[in-house]
Enzyme design. Structure first.
Site, PDB file in Angstrom:
ATOM      1  N   LYS A  51       3.185   6.503   4.791  1.00 33.98           N
ATOM      2  CA  LYS A  51       2.309   5.404   4.364  1.00 33.98           C
ATOM      3  C   LYS A  51       2.894   4.037   4.719  1.00 33.98           C
ATOM      4  O   LYS A  51       4.056   3.759   4.456  1.00 33.98           O
ATOM      5  CB  LYS A  51       2.083   5.480   2.850  1.00 33.98           C
ATOM      6  CG  LYS A  51       0.944   4.602   2.378  1.00 33.98           C
ATOM      7  CD  LYS A  51      -0.399   5.134   2.811  1.00 33.98           C
ATOM      8  CE  LYS A  51      -1.510   4.121   2.665  1.00 33.98           C
ATOM      9  NZ  LYS A  51      -1.437   3.012   3.650  1.00 33.98           N
ATOM     10  N   LYS A  86       0.065   3.776  -2.699  1.00 40.30           N
ATOM     11  CA  LYS A  86      -0.933   4.849  -2.630  1.00 40.30           C
ATOM     12  C   LYS A  86      -0.308   6.233  -2.565  1.00 40.30           C
ATOM     13  O   LYS A  86      -0.993   7.238  -2.806  1.00 40.30           O
ATOM     14  CB  LYS A  86      -1.868   4.619  -1.448  1.00 40.30           C
ATOM     15  CG  LYS A  86      -2.738   3.356  -1.598  1.00 40.30           C
ATOM     16  CD  LYS A  86      -3.661   3.155  -0.409  1.00 40.30           C
ATOM     17  CE  LYS A  86      -4.632   2.000  -0.623  1.00 40.30           C
ATOM     18  NZ  LYS A  86      -4.040   0.673  -0.401  1.00 40.30           N
ATOM     19  N   SER A  96       0.795  -1.237   0.000  1.00 45.64           N
ATOM     20  CA  SER A  96       0.000   0.000   0.000  1.00 45.64           C
ATOM     21  C   SER A  96       0.824   1.283   0.000  1.00 45.64           C
ATOM     22  O   SER A  96       0.256   2.377  -0.094  1.00 45.64           O
ATOM     23  CB  SER A  96      -0.952   0.013   1.194  1.00 45.64           C
ATOM     24  OG  SER A  96      -2.094  -0.771   0.926  1.00 45.64           O
ATOM     25  N   SER A 109      -6.135   3.691   4.386  1.00 44.71           N
ATOM     26  CA  SER A 109      -5.643   2.862   3.280  1.00 44.71           C
ATOM     27  C   SER A 109      -6.777   2.130   2.569  1.00 44.71           C
ATOM     28  O   SER A 109      -6.612   1.003   2.085  1.00 44.71           O
ATOM     29  CB  SER A 109      -4.605   1.847   3.786  1.00 44.71           C
ATOM     30  OG  SER A 109      -3.793   1.388   2.726  1.00 44.71           O
TER      31      SER A 109
END
Length: 452
Positions: free
Chosen positions: A255, A69, A66, A130
């Protein structure tokens, strides 16, 4: 009796030496111990200059999960800035986004098939929680389809100067987990991959180009659709935010990521005393070798502690600094034959403790403003940039940056400290005549010398 006295003095001296030097030697050993980061790859970077402070396998291509992202965030903030997308713009989920958002085995906020959501709502769900369905929704808003968006992601990565990357979807999920709905043109077994260097480079550019990303990334908790039947509490997966379980002073992004393929990953950033650092750990592991959520934060803490404890921001050379022996530059066609030059700004640098004297200042002149003989040409304004001053590092290792062009981040302009007006035609003519006589006299002198 004398021998006994000597023995007694010897043992007393030995004890004193042990008490004096024993702890000191242990302290030095502890401070000089290498940084042991339990991760497949890791990097620590000065966010101001892009200088690498620590590295481990930084060019090895690995799964990013993730952390993907962050590129989706970059492209959205680009679109907002260009006014192609608005924060209050409404979106109704496509069939795919609806189905994906209902999968609670993944990070998600469930979206209604006939619901209407603002871009800001979807962005917050992605950045804080997320949420994967919200992420694909953003991709569709920007590019019309996730397929088109993936192309934008790869194109942007190239534009930003990233190396060693491949995006196959907008979320970072393994394509196999998308249950046959992976973007057209990609295969079931493909993954989003990058190197730690590329990941840090993306974070560097995200913070430089869109610093507002931190306003959302730093939110520890938020309720999605608060006050409605659809409300859901979103807890930030970045547990290093102050107040959370692994809270660390100064952390405000960025993140996390996890898939079976990538392991536990984290791109973090923290700011203390005017210094901002960027960290990346990929497939972080605990002491037993198992990848865990906790490990990604503990290993990041090691990196931040190293950066903030071992480095400090120093003004190595102040504004107005003049390099000894190079205080002036020659000038042609001016009322004055030379002009003083100095640095136009402070040269500040994040310096490792004890290495302040390992940096040597170097002038680099702008060839476009110089004659072949290395002279400036009048007229010149006060404060005119005629080159720059940079640094040469005399330490054991060379200065390393995320990319070679970031070397320019440790330079400051070299400027004139006074105005130099152009001399009038009469003065220039007399100088030319004077020069002619000097050349003639020199020629005659050489000839006469040859006769003798």
């Amino acid at each position: 009796m004398r021998r006994r006295k000597q023995n007694w003095l010897f043992w007393l001296l030995s004890i004193c030496l042990c008490l004096t030097f024993g702890p000191f030697q242990q302290t030095v050993k502890a401070e000089s111990a290498p940084l042991d980061i339990r991760a497949d790859a890791a990097i620590l970077v000065d966010a101001q200059t892009g200088r690498i402070l620590y590295e481990k396998n930084i060019d090895t291509v690995l799964g990013i999960a993730s952390m993907t992202k962050m590129m989706t965030e970059y492209l959205l903030l680009d679109a907002i800035k260009a006014k192609r997308v608005k924060w209050d713009q409404m979106y109704t989920p496509s069939d795919y986004v609806y189905r994906l958002s209902q999968d609670r085995a993944l990070s998600n906020v469930p979206l209604r098939k006939d619901g209407k959501y603002t871009v800001r709502e979807l962005y917050e769900a992605m950045a804080i929680y997320s949420a994967n369905g919200a992420t694909v929704a953003i991709a569709e808003i920007i590019a019309g389809s996730e397929k088109n968006f993936v192309k934008m992601m790869n194109d942007k990565a190239k534009e930003l100067g990233l190396k060693d990357y491949k995006f196959v979807n907008a979320t970072g999920l393994s394509n196999k987990d998308l249950k046959g709905f992976h973007p057209e043109g990609t295969s079931t077994n493909e993954e989003n991959v990058m190197s730690a260097r590329a990941m840090a480079m993306l974070a560097y550019r995200l913070l430089k180009d869109h610093p507002e990303v931190l306003k959302t990334a730093s939110i520890p908790h938020k309720v999605f659709r608060e006050g409605t039947k659809d409300e859901i509490k979103m807890d930030n997966w970045n547990w290093m935010l102050p107040g959370l379980v692994y809270g660390y002073e100064g952390v405000d992004g960025l993140k996390t990521g996890y898939t079976e393929f990538a392991g536990n990953c984290f791109t973090g950033t923290a700011k203390r005393n005017g210094v901002r650092l960027i960290s990346v750990v990929m497939n972080a592991k605990d002491a037993s070798g198992k990848t865990t959520k906790e490990a990604r934060f503990k290993e990041t803490e090691k990196l931040f502690n190293y950066g903030f404890n071992q480095y400090s921001l120093e003004t190595l050379y102040p504004k107005g600094y003049q390099l000894k022996g190079k205080e002036t530059l020659p000038v042609v066609k001016g009322k004055e034959k030379e002009v003083r030059v100095a640095t136009g700004k402070n040269l500040d640098l994040l310096v490792k403790n004890g290495e302040e004297k390992q940096y040597k200042p170097v002038y680099v002149l702008d060839k476009k403003k110089m004659t072949k003989e290395g002279k400036l040409v009048a007229p010149l304004k006060k404060g005119e940039t005629v080159g720059y001053m940079t640094l040469e590092y005399k330490g054991d290792d060379s200065l390393a940056f995320l990319s070679p062009d970031m070397q320019k981040n440790i330079r400051v302009p070299l400027v004139t400290t006074a105005e130099v007006e152009k001399a009038n035609w009469f003065v220039l003519s007399m100088r030319a005549v004077g020069g002619l006589f000097v050349d003639l006299w020199t020629s005659v002198a050489k000839t006469v010398k040859g006769w003798l």
